[in-house]
Design a protein around this motif. Sequence first.
Motif, PDB file in Angstrom:
ATOM      1  N   ASP A  54       6.004  55.935  52.925  1.00  0.00           N
ATOM      2  CA  ASP A  54       4.540  55.977  52.925  1.00  0.00           C
ATOM      3  C   ASP A  54       3.935  55.531  54.255  1.00  0.00           C
ATOM      4  O   ASP A  54       2.718  55.397  54.382  1.00  0.00           O
ATOM      5  CB  ASP A  54       3.975  55.120  51.785  1.00  0.00           C
ATOM      6  CG  ASP A  54       4.406  53.651  51.855  1.00  0.00           C
ATOM      7  OD1 ASP A  54       5.057  53.284  52.850  1.00  0.00           O
ATOM      8  OD2 ASP A  54       4.090  52.888  50.917  1.00  0.00           O
ATOM      9  N   GLY A  55       4.803  55.295  55.262  1.00  0.00           N
ATOM     10  CA  GLY A  55       4.306  54.943  56.580  1.00  0.00           C
ATOM     11  C   GLY A  55       3.933  53.487  56.767  1.00  0.00           C
ATOM     12  O   GLY A  55       3.558  53.074  57.866  1.00  0.00           O
ATOM     13  N   GLN A  56       4.023  52.696  55.698  1.00  0.00           N
ATOM     14  CA  GLN A  56       3.672  51.283  55.813  1.00  0.00           C
ATOM     15  C   GLN A  56       4.804  50.491  56.473  1.00  0.00           C
ATOM     16  O   GLN A  56       5.959  50.882  56.399  1.00  0.00           O
ATOM     17  CB  GLN A  56       3.362  50.714  54.424  1.00  0.00           C
ATOM     18  CG  GLN A  56       2.024  51.175  53.843  1.00  0.00           C
ATOM     19  CD  GLN A  56       0.852  50.690  54.667  1.00  0.00           C
ATOM     20  OE1 GLN A  56       0.273  51.444  55.438  1.00  0.00           O
ATOM     21  NE2 GLN A  56       0.484  49.415  54.513  1.00  0.00           N
ATOM     22  N   PRO A  57       4.460  49.360  57.100  1.00  0.00           N
ATOM     23  CA  PRO A  57       5.480  48.606  57.834  1.00  0.00           C
ATOM     24  C   PRO A  57       6.558  48.017  56.922  1.00  0.00           C
ATOM     25  O   PRO A  57       6.304  47.663  55.768  1.00  0.00           O
ATOM     26  CB  PRO A  57       4.677  47.473  58.490  1.00  0.00           C
ATOM     27  CG  PRO A  57       3.252  47.887  58.435  1.00  0.00           C
ATOM     28  CD  PRO A  57       3.124  48.763  57.230  1.00  0.00           C
ATOM     29  N   VAL A  58       7.745  47.924  57.497  1.00  0.00           N
ATOM     30  CA  VAL A  58       8.856  47.211  56.869  1.00  0.00           C
ATOM     31  C   VAL A  58       9.211  46.045  57.791  1.00  0.00           C
ATOM     32  O   VAL A  58       9.332  46.225  59.007  1.00  0.00           O
ATOM     33  CB  VAL A  58      10.088  48.113  56.680  1.00  0.00           C
ATOM     34  CG1 VAL A  58      11.232  47.331  56.050  1.00  0.00           C
ATOM     35  CG2 VAL A  58       9.738  49.320  55.835  1.00  0.00           C
ATOM     36  N   ILE A  59       9.362  44.858  57.226  1.00  0.00           N
ATOM     37  CA  ILE A  59       9.644  43.664  58.016  1.00  0.00           C
ATOM     38  C   ILE A  59      11.022  43.133  57.650  1.00  0.00           C
ATOM     39  O   ILE A  59      11.355  43.004  56.466  1.00  0.00           O
ATOM     40  CB  ILE A  59       8.563  42.587  57.780  1.00  0.00           C
ATOM     41  CG1 ILE A  59       7.198  43.119  58.235  1.00  0.00           C
ATOM     42  CG2 ILE A  59       8.903  41.288  58.517  1.00  0.00           C
ATOM     43  CD1 ILE A  59       6.032  42.210  57.888  1.00  0.00           C
ATOM     44  N   PHE A  60      11.817  42.820  58.669  1.00  0.00           N
ATOM     45  CA  PHE A  60      13.132  42.216  58.461  1.00  0.00           C
ATOM     46  C   PHE A  60      12.987  40.702  58.495  1.00  0.00           C
ATOM     47  O   PHE A  60      12.278  40.153  59.328  1.00  0.00           O
ATOM     48  CB  PHE A  60      14.119  42.675  59.531  1.00  0.00           C
ATOM     49  CG  PHE A  60      14.279  44.164  59.610  1.00  0.00           C
ATOM     50  CD1 PHE A  60      14.181  44.958  58.472  1.00  0.00           C
ATOM     51  CD2 PHE A  60      14.518  44.787  60.818  1.00  0.00           C
ATOM     52  CE1 PHE A  60      14.323  46.338  58.533  1.00  0.00           C
ATOM     53  CE2 PHE A  60      14.668  46.165  60.904  1.00  0.00           C
ATOM     54  CZ  PHE A  60      14.564  46.940  59.756  1.00  0.00           C
ATOM     55  N   SER A  61      13.679  40.002  57.595  1.00  0.00           N
ATOM     56  CA  SER A  61      13.469  38.567  57.397  1.00  0.00           C
ATOM     57  C   SER A  61      13.928  37.736  58.591  1.00  0.00           C
ATOM     58  O   SER A  61      14.627  38.212  59.485  1.00  0.00           O
ATOM     59  CB  SER A  61      14.193  38.091  56.134  1.00  0.00           C
ATOM     60  OG  SER A  61      15.572  37.905  56.391  1.00  0.00           O
TER      61      SER A  61
END
Length: 326
Positions: free
Chosen positions: A76-83
């Motif tokens: 959906d184009g929303q950001p993904v954040i890595f911990s």
Amino acid sequence: MQETNGTLPRLELKLCAPRGFCAGVDRAIQIVELALLKYGAPVYVRHEIVHNKYVVESLRNKGAVFVEELNEVPDDGQPVIFSAHGVPKSIPAEAQRRNMFFLDATCPLVSKVHKEAILHDRREREVLLIGHAGHPEVIGTMGQLPEGTVHLIETVADAKSYQPHSDRQLAWISQTTLSVDDTSEIVRVLKERFPDIAQPHKDDICYATTNRQEAVKFIASQCDALIVVGAPNSSNSQRLREVAEREGCQKAVLLQRAADINWKDFEGITSLGVTAGASAPEILVEEIIEAFRSHFDVVVETIRTATEDISFNLPRELREGVSTTG
């Protein structure tokens, strides 16, 4: 608890400083919060951003969606954040294949260990990682190199029995949240067995882990009991509890919230130490202190053993957006 002569029993509460959030945790939380402000909800976070249920729930309430793997994230184009714990190289590679927009919240001190592993391998050294199997940071560090390249050393016994897999020079690196004393003993054994083993130019155990353990060492023997505020899956919090026990505190417990206090454990005490793991917010420390005020006449003394003024830069994408997002 029983009151004494109509008044609450006196309790000397020794509050460790430094305690709680470190710069890497603070940065990781900021990344999620600023991403939500700049890009709107949902923002996906792979794994708990830090190991603290209170923090995770507060971010979830703001619109963060926590997943364990990228296949749970829609396109959906929303950001993904890595911990903050870091991820294997395969994770950003997969995100790139899927044209995901991702932000890396890996603590810079963990990234330093990743770079060390890669550099040792380039210099044709056999890499030993001192750490705990299954911890996300260890999985991320081992995942910087091909499978079977990094060899895990968990205990002194492992160090004593390890047999090199090649004729390469050995090099050791470590998880950033280990017990300083336990790691030193493992390193001592490795150096005795392999005098030419390469080591980090600067200790891999991070400044915050070291400082919090030193603070606990300073007060542990002076306290009837000690509370570490933190999560059971937080490595640095578990190490604080172990350090307190090793330094002579008769009762050291790890608690997530004031609601977890077993008051029978604290009957008859006159002194209490309190600290917090690097992923535990100060509000939870205050909550526990207030709970003790309802059972004791509490006198708080802050014991400072170090001063921390470290901060880390945010990712460029968020630095550019800070002025316009408030």
